[in-house]
Scaffold this motif. Structure first.
Motif, PDB file in Angstrom:
ATOM      1  N   SER A  19      -0.833  11.137 -10.102  1.00  0.00           N
ATOM      2  CA  SER A  19      -2.068  10.412 -10.464  1.00  0.00           C
ATOM      3  C   SER A  19      -2.303  10.363 -11.970  1.00  0.00           C
ATOM      4  N   SER A  65     -15.397  -4.015  -5.666  1.00  0.00           N
ATOM      5  CA  SER A  65     -15.509  -2.999  -4.614  1.00  0.00           C
ATOM      6  C   SER A  65     -16.971  -2.778  -4.234  1.00  0.00           C
ATOM      7  N   GLY A  75      -5.884   0.076  -6.280  1.00  0.00           N
ATOM      8  CA  GLY A  75      -7.279  -0.324  -6.088  1.00  0.00           C
ATOM      9  C   GLY A  75      -7.403  -1.766  -5.634  1.00  0.00           C
ATOM     10  N   ARG A  90     -12.356   4.648  -5.688  1.00  0.00           N
ATOM     11  CA  ARG A  90     -11.760   5.922  -6.097  1.00  0.00           C
ATOM     12  C   ARG A  90     -10.603   5.688  -7.059  1.00  0.00           C
ATOM     13  N   CYS A  91      -9.765   4.692  -6.735  1.00  0.00           N
ATOM     14  CA  CYS A  91      -8.609   4.381  -7.584  1.00  0.00           C
ATOM     15  C   CYS A  91      -9.035   3.824  -8.938  1.00  0.00           C
ATOM     16  N   LEU A  95       0.794  -1.223   0.000  1.00  0.00           N
ATOM     17  CA  LEU A  95       0.000   0.000   0.000  1.00  0.00           C
ATOM     18  C   LEU A  95       0.835   1.287   0.000  1.00  0.00           C
ATOM     19  N   LYS A 117       1.022   4.004  -3.107  1.00  0.00           N
ATOM     20  CA  LYS A 117       0.601   5.388  -2.866  1.00  0.00           C
ATOM     21  C   LYS A 117       1.701   6.366  -3.265  1.00  0.00           C
ATOM     22  N   GLN A 146     -10.856  -2.071   1.970  1.00  0.00           N
ATOM     23  CA  GLN A 146     -11.066  -0.628   1.868  1.00  0.00           C
ATOM     24  C   GLN A 146     -11.741  -0.330   0.520  1.00  0.00           C
ATOM     25  N   ALA A 198      -6.224  -2.068  -2.058  1.00  0.00           N
ATOM     26  CA  ALA A 198      -7.247  -1.524  -1.151  1.00  0.00           C
ATOM     27  C   ALA A 198      -8.383  -2.521  -0.959  1.00  0.00           C
ATOM     28  N   GLU A 250     -14.113   1.632  -0.558  1.00  0.00           N
ATOM     29  CA  GLU A 250     -14.334   3.008  -0.985  1.00  0.00           C
ATOM     30  C   GLU A 250     -13.074   3.581  -1.630  1.00  0.00           C
ATOM     31  N   GLU A 251     -11.920   3.338  -0.995  1.00  0.00           N
ATOM     32  CA  GLU A 251     -10.644   3.778  -1.551  1.00  0.00           C
ATOM     33  C   GLU A 251     -10.370   3.071  -2.874  1.00  0.00           C
ATOM     34  N   ALA A 252     -10.704   1.779  -2.934  1.00  0.00           N
ATOM     35  CA  ALA A 252     -10.503   1.013  -4.167  1.00  0.00           C
ATOM     36  C   ALA A 252     -11.325   1.603  -5.306  1.00  0.00           C
TER      37      ALA A 252
END
Length: 349
Positions: free
Chosen positions: A220, A270, A230, A244-245, A208, A212, A238, A233, A240-242
């Motif tokens: 990005s 996700s 993703g 987003r990615c 992780l 990052k 995780q 995550a 929600e984070e996944a």
């Protein structure tokens, strides 16, 4: 006493030599001014007047600078290998690279390293050539041998790490990439590769932070780092984070089916973890557009319909899953478990 040889030297040879030297000096001056156009004219005239090895190298270098790689090769290749200068050997190596002749490129790289084994830049370039040719064992042997004398060269260590990565020796690759970080090399490729190594070793907590960092270093703009971040995550629960990615990766990717399938499938997983079965079902259906042979996508799509009390669509997709699963000869334990659940659901009235 015969005076003819003396007169011939003084009145014929010496003026020609002097003219040649004058042409070389003019060519050198042009090269210092980055004027290869006029330098080429002087060097060609000088070589016609005096075809020495030194003048041959000068002309070859000018051709190389002008990216006339075939002409550079034609001048240097006839020389005996030990008559080619270090610069000439490098120019042969790179000329053949630009001409996509990897066999000749490797030959001249090896000739250079026989004479200059501590040329770390060329060690790294040769190793990169092997890695690109999917011969990582040769890249590793070359870089490891150099590393016995010098373990701190960044370019050599990069290629050694990549060779281990290509050989799927992820633990050793991770150790080498970590060494690079310690040497001050925190580039995108090192952070990205280190993160993937830990992901492949099923250590998402270690993967992780490096993924990052790769995302941050690239601002990005790299889909690969976002995609793997993703998945990590998701592994760490995780979602929600996944999501987003995956959404960011989706926006960066060109429509290449295999890449798009992986990203959309990641989004579906996700949503599935979040219990958002409608969103998950839509994502699984989108993933199947990119890879209709994804057997588990049908299973999870059916499960989503089951959770939404849509038995008709659940049955359709469980049946598709079962028909595909039955023809697989070597079924894994995970697949057998999924088949058992699907069959149990289909058996209900």
């Amino acid at each position: 006493m015969n005076q003819f040889p003396i007169f011939f030297f003084w009145f014929v040879c010496l003026p020609v030599w002097a003219d040649g030297q004058n042409l070389v000096q003019k060519g050198d001056s042009c090269m210092e001014a980055y004027d290869t156009f006029h330098a080429l004219q002087f060097y060609e005239a000088a070589f016609r007047a005096d075809g020495s090895v030194v003048n041959r190298h000068r002309l070859a270098h000018c051709y190389y600078r002008r990216q006339a790689f075939a002409k550079c090769i034609d001048l240097l290749k006839p020389l005996e290998d030990d008559s080619v200068s270090h610069q000439g050997l490098r120019e042969l190596f790179y000329s053949y690279r630009f001409l996509d002749n990897s066999a000749a490129q490797i030959y001249w790289g090896n000739q250079l390293l026989k004479r200059y084994p501590m040329d770390s830049e060329m060690v790294a370039e040769m190793a990169r050539t092997y890695n690109q040719a999917m011969q990582p064992h040769k890249a590793f042997a070359l870089t490891a041998r150099y590393g016995l004398k010098d373990s701190s060269d960044i370019a050599v260590n990069r290629q050694m790490g990549d060779a281990c990565f290509l050989n799927k020796q992820y633990q050793l690759a991770a150790e080498i990439y970590s060494r690079l970080v310690g040497l001050g090399d925190s580039t995108y490729s090192v952070c990205y590769s280190l993160g993937i190594c830990y992901q492949q070793l099923k250590r998402p907590d270690q993967a992780l932070p490096w993924l990052k960092r790769a995302v941050a270093v690239s601002d990005s703009t790299k889909a690969g780092a976002l995609y793997y971040l993703g998945y990590v995550a998701n592994d760490l629960k995780q979602p929600e984070e996944a999501l987003r990615c995956f959404k960011k990766a989706y926006g960066l990717l060109e429509p290449e089916p295999s890449q798009m399938f992986n990203v959309v499938r990641g989004q579906a997983e996700s949503y599935f973890q979040l219990g958002r079965y409608k969103d998950a079902s839509d994502a699984f259906k989108d993933a199947l557009k990119y890879d209709a042979g994804s057997i588990t996508s049908y299973y999870y799509l059916a499960y989503c319909y089951q959770q939404m009390d849509d038995r008709e669509n659940a049955v359709v997709n469980y049946n598709i899953f079962m028909s595909m699963a039955r023809v697989i000869e070597r079924k894994t334990d995970d697949l057998k478990e999924l088949m058992g659940y699907a069959q149990s659901y289909l058996s209900r009235k």
